[in-house]
Enzyme design. Sequence first.
Site, PDB file in Angstrom:
ATOM      1  N   GLU A 170      41.303  32.686  45.776  1.00 35.82           N
ATOM      2  CA  GLU A 170      40.953  33.904  44.954  1.00 35.82           C
ATOM      3  C   GLU A 170      41.447  33.967  43.369  1.00 35.82           C
ATOM      4  OE1 GLU A 170      39.385  36.405  46.309  1.00 35.82           O
ATOM      5  OE2 GLU A 170      39.083  35.349  47.977  1.00 35.82           O
ATOM      6  N   ASN A 216      38.858  34.151  40.222  1.00 37.48           N
ATOM      7  CA  ASN A 216      39.105  35.227  39.292  1.00 37.48           C
ATOM      8  C   ASN A 216      39.070  34.749  37.809  1.00 37.48           C
ATOM      9  OD1 ASN A 216      39.143  37.483  41.008  1.00 37.48           O
ATOM     10  ND2 ASN A 216      41.292  37.741  40.725  1.00 37.48           N
ATOM     11  N   ARG A 229      30.547  40.347  44.331  1.00 39.98           N
ATOM     12  CA  ARG A 229      31.892  39.971  44.638  1.00 39.98           C
ATOM     13  C   ARG A 229      32.492  41.122  45.400  1.00 39.98           C
ATOM     14  NH1 ARG A 229      32.788  35.286  44.374  1.00 39.98           N
ATOM     15  NH2 ARG A 229      35.057  35.608  43.867  1.00 39.98           N
TER      16      ARG A 229
END
Length: 143
Positions: free
Chosen positions: A50, A54, A108
């Site tokens: 994650e 990002n 997303r």
Amino acid sequence: MENVYENKMKLEFLSKSSNEAFARITVASFASQLDPSIEEISDIKTAVSEAVTNCIIHGYEDKVGIIKIECTLFSNSIYIEITDNGKGIEDIEKAKEPLYTTKPELERSGMGFTIMENFMDELKIESVKGVGTKVTMKKVINN
């Protein structure tokens, strides 16, 4: 933070989505020295995934930059620091809200920080607009 660390590692790679799995597996391999459970390794992999995603999608957007990962092992925990020199986060509190996303067109979920918070024992986000973002996570290994 605990005083005496057992081991340390640094990793730098380009912000390409093909490197996300590489980062996740490398950190998991390094963490394996603490003899974590399958679930703990899975949590670490998910959180790293994650954070790196990002950096790629939000930090660097349409350009390629460098993502840095530093891991420090202590007797029963791992600290993972993931840094980019991208555009930074304007409002960290807003970015941490579940379902908030600045990229709805990419479908997303807006759950990245929520997932990191739930899978790790500590999460700290530092960001300066135009300079970059640093995410620091801690996972305690209960072996």
